[in-house]
Design a protein around this motif. Structure first.
Motif, PDB file in Angstrom:
ATOM      1  N   LEU A 126     -15.920  44.570   9.727  1.00  0.00           N
ATOM      2  CA  LEU A 126     -17.367  44.800   9.721  1.00  0.00           C
ATOM      3  C   LEU A 126     -17.740  45.953   8.791  1.00  0.00           C
ATOM      4  O   LEU A 126     -18.742  45.888   8.072  1.00  0.00           O
ATOM      5  CB  LEU A 126     -17.855  45.083  11.142  1.00  0.00           C
ATOM      6  CG  LEU A 126     -17.702  43.916  12.130  1.00  0.00           C
ATOM      7  CD1 LEU A 126     -18.034  44.364  13.547  1.00  0.00           C
ATOM      8  CD2 LEU A 126     -18.584  42.745  11.718  1.00  0.00           C
ATOM      9  N   VAL A 130     -19.455  44.319   5.682  1.00  0.00           N
ATOM     10  CA  VAL A 130     -20.907  44.410   5.810  1.00  0.00           C
ATOM     11  C   VAL A 130     -21.426  45.748   5.278  1.00  0.00           C
ATOM     12  O   VAL A 130     -22.211  45.791   4.329  1.00  0.00           O
ATOM     13  CB  VAL A 130     -21.342  44.216   7.279  1.00  0.00           C
ATOM     14  CG1 VAL A 130     -22.858  44.335   7.401  1.00  0.00           C
ATOM     15  CG2 VAL A 130     -20.880  42.857   7.792  1.00  0.00           C
ATOM     16  N   ASN A 133     -19.618  46.867   1.729  1.00  0.00           N
ATOM     17  CA  ASN A 133     -19.965  45.812   0.784  1.00  0.00           C
ATOM     18  C   ASN A 133     -21.460  45.829   0.471  1.00  0.00           C
ATOM     19  O   ASN A 133     -21.877  45.697  -0.685  1.00  0.00           O
ATOM     20  CB  ASN A 133     -19.564  44.459   1.377  1.00  0.00           C
ATOM     21  CG  ASN A 133     -19.422  43.380   0.329  1.00  0.00           C
ATOM     22  OD1 ASN A 133     -19.269  43.651  -0.850  1.00  0.00           O
ATOM     23  ND2 ASN A 133     -19.484  42.140   0.767  1.00  0.00           N
ATOM     24  N   GLY A 134     -22.274  46.009   1.505  1.00  0.00           N
ATOM     25  CA  GLY A 134     -23.712  46.098   1.296  1.00  0.00           C
ATOM     26  C   GLY A 134     -24.090  47.290   0.448  1.00  0.00           C
ATOM     27  O   GLY A 134     -24.984  47.216  -0.408  1.00  0.00           O
ATOM     28  N   GLY A 374     -16.794  39.618   1.155  1.00  0.00           N
ATOM     29  CA  GLY A 374     -17.356  40.030   2.436  1.00  0.00           C
ATOM     30  C   GLY A 374     -17.303  38.915   3.465  1.00  0.00           C
ATOM     31  O   GLY A 374     -16.990  39.142   4.642  1.00  0.00           O
ATOM     32  N   LEU A 378     -15.621  38.450   7.529  1.00  0.00           N
ATOM     33  CA  LEU A 378     -16.366  37.999   8.704  1.00  0.00           C
ATOM     34  C   LEU A 378     -15.760  36.735   9.305  1.00  0.00           C
ATOM     35  O   LEU A 378     -15.745  36.567  10.531  1.00  0.00           O
ATOM     36  CB  LEU A 378     -17.829  37.751   8.323  1.00  0.00           C
ATOM     37  CG  LEU A 378     -18.624  38.981   7.859  1.00  0.00           C
ATOM     38  CD1 LEU A 378     -20.070  38.612   7.589  1.00  0.00           C
ATOM     39  CD2 LEU A 378     -18.545  40.108   8.879  1.00  0.00           C
ATOM     40  N   LEU A 406     -25.384  35.776   5.152  1.00  0.00           N
ATOM     41  CA  LEU A 406     -25.563  37.037   5.876  1.00  0.00           C
ATOM     42  C   LEU A 406     -25.338  38.233   4.951  1.00  0.00           C
ATOM     43  O   LEU A 406     -26.123  39.198   4.964  1.00  0.00           O
ATOM     44  CB  LEU A 406     -24.595  37.101   7.060  1.00  0.00           C
ATOM     45  CG  LEU A 406     -24.580  38.424   7.844  1.00  0.00           C
ATOM     46  CD1 LEU A 406     -25.944  38.697   8.456  1.00  0.00           C
ATOM     47  CD2 LEU A 406     -23.504  38.396   8.927  1.00  0.00           C
ATOM     48  N   ILE A 407     -24.285  38.185   4.129  1.00  0.00           N
ATOM     49  CA  ILE A 407     -24.018  39.279   3.190  1.00  0.00           C
ATOM     50  C   ILE A 407     -25.161  39.403   2.185  1.00  0.00           C
ATOM     51  O   ILE A 407     -25.541  40.510   1.780  1.00  0.00           O
ATOM     52  CB  ILE A 407     -22.679  39.054   2.458  1.00  0.00           C
ATOM     53  CG1 ILE A 407     -21.523  38.961   3.458  1.00  0.00           C
ATOM     54  CG2 ILE A 407     -22.411  40.185   1.470  1.00  0.00           C
ATOM     55  CD1 ILE A 407     -21.293  40.196   4.277  1.00  0.00           C
ATOM     56  N   VAL A 410     -27.904  41.392   3.850  1.00  0.00           N
ATOM     57  CA  VAL A 410     -27.512  42.804   3.934  1.00  0.00           C
ATOM     58  C   VAL A 410     -27.676  43.484   2.578  1.00  0.00           C
ATOM     59  O   VAL A 410     -28.169  44.620   2.486  1.00  0.00           O
ATOM     60  CB  VAL A 410     -26.055  42.923   4.434  1.00  0.00           C
ATOM     61  CG1 VAL A 410     -25.552  44.361   4.306  1.00  0.00           C
ATOM     62  CG2 VAL A 410     -25.948  42.454   5.875  1.00  0.00           C
TER      63      VAL A 410
END
Length: 591
Positions: A126, A130, A133-134, A374, A378, A406-407, A410
């Motif tokens: 995570l 997330v 990476n974000g 990413g 997950l 999702l990535i 983010v």
């Protein structure tokens, strides 16, 4: 930009989108195919793919700012990373490939045991997939806004689209509404082809994107130099502008009395920064690319392709444009903008569109890697490990494509909160230094355990924030010097914690050693230790190749032709010796 420029951009986007859809069938065969291409790629392709990922749109902007503020030598901030990349290629690449894991986070349960290892795997999946990476995608997107803003005006291009986006939440604006539209549309295209094509689509587009980005960067540098009257005129102009500081401004290696890059800071970059980086052992998308290699040797070759290309191919077109921008725009409040403003000033119709497309390619090649990377955390390290271990291949692929989305969300959130690219770089380097120290220890010392990583990560982050908030009474030091303090405190804490906490079980240590044959301090006498002498030889040859070519080209461009020629000869000789090294002809099972 003119209509022909927009046509070039449009054709490029259609081609990239089509490649992703074309690779959808192979990507959907299995989770291994989706994330690591069934471990089938040759070394040169692995290396160029990593190189394309690091050729991000933020890099020329950050290099422009570094050069404008601190001269050519300021680029040692990132030139020093080459040392670490070479060590990773020669020492770590084969071992990552032998670990036979889908992600570097899965590696945690190969190296450690117990419930805490499982918890650390979930946390790092995570954190890296997330949060970190974000953060990285955020600064890349921030750079794209600075590139796009001078060229694309949606209020004129498509008033209905501009009106539609007027309902976009203000807290999610990326710079302004105009650049938000550009970034969101491009990100949507990247998200679709990344989700559809998996790592095969990412790597295939990377190859095309790197060739385009590198070629146009060289052309851009040529037109920039021509605009200021040639290489000699560029240096004459800089000499007039900088006066007595001209030599310091154009030095490649800082002198001991440099006022732009203090020599002690240069020493920190060369001796410390590269091994405390968060990816000091190849963690992240580099390790993922090593897993795509068809065998151990291909992983090593890919690492060397990347490390040498990182230094030898990329630097000088950006630096030359940056030097020209100092002449043409000497009083910019934001030196990063020198790069796109030079594009607008010096490039003709058609080539402007091609250069803009190349930066778009650089942006997309970075984003697609981070989306896929990413998502791999997950899916492999959260969904399949903890939530649905018995999921079918079809369910896992569906989860992978949802994870890419999702990535994407983010990344947009992070980008809307970020302004300075180089500032983000420096904060990230310091805060993540704890990761680098612990991740090296786990390869070098059998006693490293879960708490080694936990203590190093938390200490590095807390110390960085404390220094930035002036909690410690060291307020007169720049953030670059903070790195030494952070690394020292983190190393002391994680070594102490390692001694005070239980070591991994003997079974785990023996299994890890048998599978990867790590170097350093390991207990088993039944496994032959690798030859450190051979590693040192190959590392020195690779350093000679990378820095020889880097300095050779640089000194020629700084009008020191004899020095440049000597460095080029050194670089080419080292490259030849590295290619002909007996190590290349050993079997993949060799040490």
């Amino acid at each position: 930009m003119h209509n022909v420029d927009f046509v070039i951009v449009g054709v490029y986007l259609i081609v990239m989108f089509s490649i992703g859809l074309f690779m959808k069938g192979k990507a959907g065969q299995s989770i291994t195919s989706y994330f690591i291409a069934d471990r089938s790629l040759p070394g040169w392709w692995v290396g160029l793919s990593i190189l394309a990922t690091t050729f991000a749109v933020d890099t020329p902007l950050a290099v422009t700012e570094f050069t404008a503020k601190g001269g050519v030598q300021a680029n040692w901030f990132w030139w020093s990373w080459v040392i670490g990349y070479i060590v990773v290629a020669i020492v770590m690449a084969k071992r990552w490939r032998r670990a036979h894991v889908l992600t570097d986070v899965e590696f945690i349960e190969l190296r450690y045991d117990g419930a805490y290892a499982s918890a650390l795997r979930a946390f790092k999946a995570l954190f890296l997939g997330v949060l970190l990476n974000g953060f990285m995608l955020g600064w890349v997107i921030t750079a794209m806004t600075k590139i796009a803003d001078p060229f694309v005006q949606w209020s004129a291009l498509s008033p209905p689209l501009f009106e539609l986006f007027s309902y976009w939440p203000s807290w999610l604006l990326i710079n302004d509404l105009n650049t938000t539209i550009t970034v969101i549309l491009v990100l949507l295209i990247v998200m679709v082809y990344s989700a559809a094509g998996g790592i095969r689509g990412v790597i295939l587009t990377d190859l095309f994107q790197f060739i385009l980005a590198m070629g146009t960067a060289i052309l851009f540098a040529y037109f920039a130099v021509d605009y200021v009257g040639g290489l000699g005129a560029m240096h004459e102009g800089l000499a007039q502008l900088k006066g007595d500081s001209y030599d310091d401004f154009t030095n490649i290696i800082p002198t001991t009395d440099s006022t732009l890059l203090p020599f002690r800071l240069f020493v920190i970059y060369v001796l410390i920064q590269w091994w405390v980086r968060w990816d000091s052992d190849g963690t992240g998308y580099i390790a993922q690319r090593f897993q795509t290699a068809r065998d151990d040797q291909a992983a090593k070759e890919g690492g060397l392709w990347f490390a040498i290309g990182f230094a030898a191919l990329r630097a000088w077109p950006w630096i030359i444009v940056a030097l020209c921008s100092v002449l043409v725009f000497p009083h910019l409040d934001d030196p990063e903008m020198g790069y796109p403003l030079m594009m607008k000033r010096v490039l003709p119709i058609g080539l402007l569109g091609l250069t803009f497309t190349s930066l778009l390619a650089a942006f997309m090649s970075t984003v697609d890697t981070h989306l896929n990377w990413g998502a791999s955390y997950l899916v492999n390290d959260v969904y399949l490990r903890f939530l649905s271990p018995n999921a079918s291949s079809k369910q896992a692929i569906k989860a992978s494509r949802l994870a890419v989305f999702l990535i994407f969300i983010v990344a947009v959130i992070f980008a809307s909160q970020m302004t300075s690219i180089s500032g983000a770089w420096i904060f990230f380097i310091n805060a993540a230094s704890g990761l680098g120290i612990a991740q090296l220890l786990r390869w070098l010392w059998w006693r490293a355990n879960v708490w080694t990583e936990i203590s190093a990560l938390s200490t590095g982050f807390i110390t960085t924030v404390a220094l930035q908030q002036s909690v410690y009474p060291i307020t007169n030091l720049s953030s670059d010097y903070h790195l030494v303090i952070i690394a020292g405190i983190t190393l002391l804490v994680c070594l102490t914690v390692t001694y005070l906490t239980p070591a991994p079980s003997q079974a785990i240590v023996n299994n890890f050693q048998a599978r990867t044959n790590p170097i350093g301090f390991w207990p088993s006498a039944n496994i032959k230790q690798p030859s450190i002498k051979n590693y040192v030889k190959d590392i020195m040859l690779a350093l000679g190749a990378a820095y020889g070519i880097l300095f050779g080209i640089g000194y020629c461009l700084m009008l020191h032709s004899l020095t440049g020629s000597l460095f080029l000869v050194l670089g080419l000789l080292c490259t030849n010796a590295l290619i002909r090294s007996p190590e290349k002809h050993k079997k993949t099972q060799s040490l």
